[in-house]
Design a protein around this motif. Structure first.
Motif, PDB file in Angstrom:
ATOM      1  N   PRO A 143      -4.626  -9.628  -3.904  1.00 30.57           N
ATOM      2  CA  PRO A 143      -3.452  -8.780  -4.065  1.00 30.57           C
ATOM      3  C   PRO A 143      -3.720  -7.351  -3.586  1.00 30.57           C
ATOM      4  O   PRO A 143      -2.814  -6.680  -3.107  1.00 30.57           O
ATOM      5  N   SER A 144      -4.974  -6.912  -3.699  1.00 25.25           N
ATOM      6  CA  SER A 144      -5.320  -5.549  -3.258  1.00 25.25           C
ATOM      7  C   SER A 144      -5.703  -5.559  -1.779  1.00 25.25           C
ATOM      8  O   SER A 144      -6.590  -6.306  -1.347  1.00 25.25           O
ATOM      9  N   ARG A 145      -5.037  -4.692  -1.019  1.00 25.72           N
ATOM     10  CA  ARG A 145      -5.306  -4.602   0.422  1.00 25.72           C
ATOM     11  C   ARG A 145      -6.730  -4.132   0.694  1.00 25.72           C
ATOM     12  O   ARG A 145      -7.385  -4.566   1.636  1.00 25.72           O
ATOM     13  N   ARG A 146      -7.182  -3.251  -0.175  1.00 24.13           N
ATOM     14  CA  ARG A 146      -8.559  -2.735  -0.019  1.00 24.13           C
ATOM     15  C   ARG A 146      -9.589  -3.847  -0.181  1.00 24.13           C
ATOM     16  O   ARG A 146     -10.558  -3.929   0.573  1.00 24.13           O
ATOM     17  N   ASP A 147      -9.367  -4.684  -1.203  1.00 24.88           N
ATOM     18  CA  ASP A 147     -10.280  -5.819  -1.419  1.00 24.88           C
ATOM     19  C   ASP A 147     -10.251  -6.752  -0.212  1.00 24.88           C
ATOM     20  O   ASP A 147     -11.296  -7.247   0.225  1.00 24.88           O
ATOM     21  N   ALA A 148      -9.054  -6.999   0.313  1.00 26.13           N
ATOM     22  CA  ALA A 148      -8.913  -7.908   1.461  1.00 26.13           C
ATOM     23  C   ALA A 148      -9.701  -7.369   2.652  1.00 26.13           C
ATOM     24  O   ALA A 148     -10.406  -8.112   3.343  1.00 26.13           O
ATOM     25  N   GLN A 149      -9.595  -6.057   2.884  1.00 26.04           N
ATOM     26  CA  GLN A 149     -10.308  -5.459   4.021  1.00 26.04           C
ATOM     27  C   GLN A 149     -11.821  -5.513   3.817  1.00 26.04           C
ATOM     28  O   GLN A 149     -12.576  -5.777   4.750  1.00 26.04           O
TER      29      GLN A 149
END
Ligand SMILES: *Cc1c(COP(=O)(O)O)cnc(C)c1O
Length: 377
Positions: A198-204
Motif C-alpha cells: 500500500p505504501s509507494r515508498r515500500d514498493a520502491q
C-alpha cells in the motif's frame, strides 16, 4: 493414463514466439525491460491494485518483503500458520526471525485470529497469515489487532491470485501481500512472483531490493540482492494473462462436477464457502473424517494412485512437525492444524480434465468407503 493434481497454464506456442521476437531484435533480456514493464502494467490493471512489483519467485518476494519492511535480522518473532507451504516459514527463519505458530480455523483453515493475541509478546514484530487455497483470512480482525500492537502484516497470497473480497482485490490488505507465479499456481510466469505494498515508498524500496539496492548508475541505497524477473518470463506472463480467465472458468466448471458428486456425503467436508469472496478455483480440497467416512485420507490417496490419479496431501505435514521447527512446535500447540494436515487432500483440478475423469475419481473415493463399510458389518 495418469491424472496429476495440476497442469501448468500455457499459451499457444506461436503466441509465445511472437511475444519474445522483439527480444532477439533488442538484445535486452532482463533488468526491467519493455516486456517487464508492459506485463507489470497489465497485471496491475487485471488485479485491480494501485501498484505491483515483480520478482523472480514468490519465496524471494516473501523474504524481500520482510527486508523491505525493516524486519529482517531484528531477531523478532513473526506469528504465522503451520498449515501452509514450507516457503512461508522458511522465509521468516532465513531472515533471522523466529516463527511462532498460531493455530488455524476449522472452516477456512486460515490463521485463527481469535488465537492470535495470546501469542503476541514484546518480541513480536509481524504477522504473516496465508490466504490458504485462496480462502481469505480474517483481514479486518487481523488489521485491528496488528494496529493495536503496532505490528506489520505480510500476507502470503501465493494462492490468492485474482481473489476479491467485497468486490476489491484481497492484495490491498496489510503492509504487503506476496503472490507466486510458479508453474503450478493459478497463473504462472514459469517461475515468478510479485509483491503489493500500500505504501509507494515500500514498493520502491522492494523494487531496489530486487536489484542490489541500485537507484541509478552511481547510487546504491541499500543491501539488496538479485531477484529480478527477466523478459522471457514477463513474456510468458503477458501471454498467460490473456488465457487465465478462461482457465479459471474451466476450473469452476470442474469444481461443480466434483461438488455434485461429493456434497452431502457423511464424513466428507467440501471447501467452506465464504461470503463476498470470489474464488480462483485453483485447488479442489476435500476433508475426510475417518471416524465417519470409514477410511482415512491416506487410504484414499493410496487407492487413487492405483488408478493413476495423483492427488496431493496439501498441506502435510504441518510445519511445526518437521525437524527444523519441531522444537518451536512444542511450544505452541496447534491441534486444529494437525487434524487438518491428516484429513485434507487436494484432488486433481486442471483444464485437461473432463467430467468422466471427475466421475472416475469420485467413484473411486466413494467405492473405497463402501467397501470398508461392507467389511465392517
Ligand atoms: C508456492 C508458494 C510459495 C512460494 O512461491 P514460489 O513462487 O514457488 O517461490 C509461498 N507460499 C505459498 C503458500 C505457496 O503455495
Amino acid at each position: 493414463m495418469s491424472i496429476y493434481v495440476t497442469k501448468p497454464l500455457m499459451p499457444d506456442y506461436q503466441e509465445y514466439i511472437e511475444e519474445i521476437r522483439c527480444l532477439f531484435e533488442s538484445g535486452m533480456l532482463t533488468n526491467y525491460g519493455r516486456l517487464h514493464e508492459r506485463f507489470r502494467r497489465k497485471l496491475k490493471t487485471y488485479l485491480g491494485v494501485d501498484g505491483i512489483e515483480l520478482c523472480t519467485n514468490g519465496h524471494l518476494a516473501l523474504e524481500l518483503a520482510l527486508q523491505t519492511l525493516g524486519l529482517a535480522g531484528t531477531g523478532g518473532e513473526v506469528i504465522t500458520t503451520p498449515f501452509t507451504f514450507v516457503s512461508t516459514v522458511h522465509a521468516i527463519a532465513r531472515n533471522g526471525l523466529t516463527p511462532v505458530f498460531c493455530d488455524i480455523r476449522e472452516d477456512t483453515m486460515t490463521l485463527d485470529a481469535e488465537k492470535l493475541e495470546s501469542l503476541i509478546t514484546d518480541k513480536t514484530v509481524a504477522i504473516m497469515p496465508v490466504h490458504v487455497y485462496g480462502s481469505v483470512c480474517d483481514v479486518e480482525r487481523i488489521s485491528e489487532i496488528a494496529e493495536r500492537h503496532q505490528l506489520k502484516v505480510i500476507y502470503d497470497a501465493a494462492h490468492a491470485f485474482g481473489v476479491e473480497y467485497q468486490g476489491k482485490s484481497i492484495l490491498q490488505y496489510g503492509d504487503a501481500s506476496v503472490l507466486s507465479f510458479h508453474a503450478t499456481k493459478c497463473f504462472n510466469t514459469i517461475e515468478g512472483g510479485a509483491a503489493v505494498f500500500p505504501s509507494r515508498r515500500d514498493a520502491q524500496k522492494f523494487r531496489r531490493m530486487c536489484n542490489y539496492g541500485i537507484v541509478s548508475e552511481e547510487e546504491i541505497q541499500e543491501i539488496g540482492g538479485n531477484a529480478k524477473m527477466d523478459e522471457f518470463r514477463a513474456a510468458m506472463g503477458l501471454c498467460n494473462l490473456r488465457g487465465v480467465d478462461a482457465a479459471i472458468e474451466k476450473r469452476r466448471e470442474i469444481t461443480a462436477w466434483y461438488d455434485k458428486r461429493l456434497q452431502g456425503i457423511p464424513g466428507l467436508t467440501l471447501r467452506h464457502a465464504q461470503e463476498e469472496v470470489s474464488q480462483n478455483y485453483t485447488y479442489y480440497i476435500l476433508r475426510i473424517d475417518p471416524a465417519v467416512f470409514g477410511v482415512t485420507r491416506d487410504d484414499v490417496c493410496r487407492e487413487l494412485k492405483t488408478y493413476g490419479v495423483y492427488a496431493r496431501k496439501y498441506f502435510y505435514p504441518a510445519l511445526n512437525e518437521i525437524p527444523a521447527y519441531e522444537q518451536l512446535g512444542r511450544q505452541y500447540p496447534t491441534p486444529a492444524a494437525h487434524r487438518a494436515a491428516k484429513e485434507i487432500v487436494t484432488l486433481p483440478l486442471h483444464d485437461g480434465m473432463n467430467e468422466e475423469h471427475v466421475a472416475m475419481i469420485c467413484s473411486c473415493i466413494l467405492n473405497l468407503a463402501a467397501a470398508a463399510e461392507r467389511k465392517a458389518v
